[in-house]
Design an enzyme around this catalytic site. Sequence first.
Site, PDB file in Angstrom:
ATOM      1  N   ARG A  13       0.818  -1.210   0.000  1.00 49.08           N
ATOM      2  CA  ARG A  13       0.000   0.000   0.000  1.00 49.08           C
ATOM      3  C   ARG A  13       0.858   1.270   0.000  1.00 49.08           C
ATOM      4  O   ARG A  13       0.465   2.277  -0.567  1.00 49.08           O
ATOM      5  CB  ARG A  13      -0.933   0.002   1.207  1.00 49.08           C
ATOM      6  CG  ARG A  13      -2.115  -0.922   0.998  1.00 49.08           C
ATOM      7  CD  ARG A  13      -3.039  -0.893   2.172  1.00 49.08           C
ATOM      8  NE  ARG A  13      -4.349  -1.417   1.813  1.00 49.08           N
ATOM      9  CZ  ARG A  13      -5.281  -1.719   2.682  1.00 49.08           C
ATOM     10  NH1 ARG A  13      -5.063  -1.543   3.982  1.00 49.08           N
ATOM     11  NH2 ARG A  13      -6.447  -2.176   2.295  1.00 49.08           N
ATOM     12  N   LYS A  72     -18.762 -16.155   4.408  1.00 47.68           N
ATOM     13  CA  LYS A  72     -20.223 -16.235   4.449  1.00 47.68           C
ATOM     14  C   LYS A  72     -20.909 -15.711   3.195  1.00 47.68           C
ATOM     15  O   LYS A  72     -20.400 -14.822   2.528  1.00 47.68           O
ATOM     16  CB  LYS A  72     -20.731 -15.408   5.630  1.00 47.68           C
ATOM     17  CG  LYS A  72     -20.328 -15.983   6.964  1.00 47.68           C
ATOM     18  CD  LYS A  72     -20.920 -15.135   8.048  1.00 47.68           C
ATOM     19  CE  LYS A  72     -20.653 -15.744   9.406  1.00 47.68           C
ATOM     20  NZ  LYS A  72     -21.077 -14.840  10.469  1.00 47.68           N
ATOM     21  N   GLY A 132      -7.891  -7.505   0.304  1.00 47.15           N
ATOM     22  CA  GLY A 132      -8.130  -8.273   1.522  1.00 47.15           C
ATOM     23  C   GLY A 132      -7.514  -9.647   1.485  1.00 47.15           C
ATOM     24  O   GLY A 132      -6.375  -9.826   1.058  1.00 47.15           O
ATOM     25  N   GLY A 184     -12.659  -4.095   1.272  1.00 48.95           N
ATOM     26  CA  GLY A 184     -14.026  -3.595   1.487  1.00 48.95           C
ATOM     27  C   GLY A 184     -14.468  -2.684   0.363  1.00 48.95           C
ATOM     28  O   GLY A 184     -15.593  -2.787  -0.137  1.00 48.95           O
TER      29      GLY A 184
HETATM   30  P1  AMP Z   1     -14.318 -13.156   3.763  1.00 49.62           P
HETATM   31  O1  AMP Z   1     -13.830 -12.174   4.773  1.00 49.62           O
HETATM   32  O2  AMP Z   1     -15.789 -13.357   3.767  1.00 49.62           O
HETATM   33  O3  AMP Z   1     -13.741 -12.938   2.380  1.00 49.62           O
HETATM   34  O4  AMP Z   1     -13.776 -14.565   4.238  1.00 49.62           O
HETATM   35  C1  AMP Z   1     -12.431 -14.875   4.360  1.00 49.62           C
HETATM   36  C2  AMP Z   1     -12.320 -15.957   5.388  1.00 49.62           C
HETATM   37  O5  AMP Z   1     -13.110 -17.061   5.004  1.00 49.62           O
HETATM   38  C3  AMP Z   1     -10.930 -16.491   5.564  1.00 49.62           C
HETATM   39  O6  AMP Z   1     -10.453 -16.082   6.822  1.00 49.62           O
HETATM   40  C4  AMP Z   1     -11.100 -18.004   5.515  1.00 49.62           C
HETATM   41  O7  AMP Z   1     -10.442 -18.678   6.551  1.00 49.62           O
HETATM   42  C5  AMP Z   1     -12.593 -18.177   5.661  1.00 49.62           C
HETATM   43  N1  AMP Z   1     -13.081 -19.417   5.055  1.00 49.62           N
HETATM   44  C6  AMP Z   1     -12.851 -19.851   3.819  1.00 49.62           C
HETATM   45  N2  AMP Z   1     -13.402 -21.052   3.628  1.00 49.62           N
HETATM   46  C7  AMP Z   1     -14.007 -21.407   4.762  1.00 49.62           C
HETATM   47  C8  AMP Z   1     -14.748 -22.545   5.181  1.00 49.62           C
HETATM   48  N3  AMP Z   1     -14.960 -23.579   4.351  1.00 49.62           N
HETATM   49  N4  AMP Z   1     -15.228 -22.577   6.435  1.00 49.62           N
HETATM   50  C9  AMP Z   1     -15.005 -21.533   7.253  1.00 49.62           C
HETATM   51  N5  AMP Z   1     -14.312 -20.423   6.928  1.00 49.62           N
HETATM   52  C10 AMP Z   1     -13.813 -20.358   5.685  1.00 49.62           C
END
Ligand code: AMP
Length: 397
Positions: free
Chosen positions: A37, A202, A355, A378
Amino acid sequence: MELLNIKECDIANKKVFIRCDFNVPMDDYNNITDDRRIRSALATINYCLDQKCAIILGSHFGRPKDGVKDEKYSLSPVARRLHQLLKLDIQLAEDVVGESAMKLSSELKGGEILLLENLRFEKGETKNDAEFSRALASMVDIYINDAFGVSHRAHASVEGITQFFDKEHKAAGFLLQKEIQFFGVLLERPVRPFAAIVGGSKVSGKLEALINLLPKVDKILIGGGMAFTFLKALGYDVGKSLVEDDLIPEAIKVMEEARRLGVKFYLPVDVVAAEKFAPDSMSRLVSAQEIPEGWMGLDIGPATVRLYRQVLADVQTILWNGPMGVYEMERFARGSNKIAHFVADSYATTVVGGGDTADLVQRVGLDEEITFISTGGGASLELLEGKVLPGVKALLK
Ligand code: AMP
């Protein structure tokens, strides 16, 4: 969406404020572990130096308690790194708009650089406070925003401050322009076929982005924790995998909409299932339909990797946002790593949202092979959701 351009702004010999995003990762000893960055801000800083500007830099760093100065969140490591990169003295103010900053800024000459302390040491920053914005604005003639990573926040140094400058005296820096341009082309006129790989934890975090992407892409490939809400919506037993039951109807709607639009929608066909959420957990490769009772899927399996490779083989544009598994744990990082290698080797235009996905691509050492890696997780997600970012809106022509 055309932004006020720094190149069209008469900044020669003026005093400029550049809002940067120096919110870099640091270890426990205050060593910067990734300075991308900071390096990304150099084009704009160097341009202002060439124009003999007196330069005031501002950034937030971490989340200090509002309005409280805390050494842990000082920008002094950033000042040191800027000094190394630019080979120039960097003055660091002890505060943001206090006595130290005001004195140093009033004495600042062309070709000199002053870095203000962490903007979030002032509680007015996140509150978009008008008085704080006015105080910041009073230091300079010109306002430049180059902080893409925070342009989705209506904060004082991003949004409030712009109201104190007319269109001749404010503009977007090179980094902000590049980010907006890349995502603009991606969403408005991508070279087809266009595939989006969407992962992460999620569905709730990515639902709006998925809905906005559906009419624009040819294929969507799902991975990460969010896959299990879709798999459950199809009637599969996903054990203890991450599922948002309340979003199952939305997941069904997304899949129906994909079908209606002719968008190919892919889900994992196999997963790395684990007994518990831990790096040393027992794990097994299983079909997505055969996750053992009480186990959870933490990564995509080899059959999915092969399938996704085949699906991506003919595409011309790839957008990737969100890891395919729990990439922070070695045992569940393989799916993400394999996809990263494939994306990096691809002849397609490849864009990685910031991210976690940027982090994982860097860990594998493939960041140089990707066409464009966003500096804002974000912010790039909000662009994918179809939103106009407050920091961008304030700088539209
Ligand atoms: P996000 O912030 O929604 O982009 O999610 C990123 C996070 O999702 C990372 O820290 C991963 O460890 C988590 N992640 C990826 N796959 C899975 C999974 N199958 N179960 C739980 N967490 C997950």
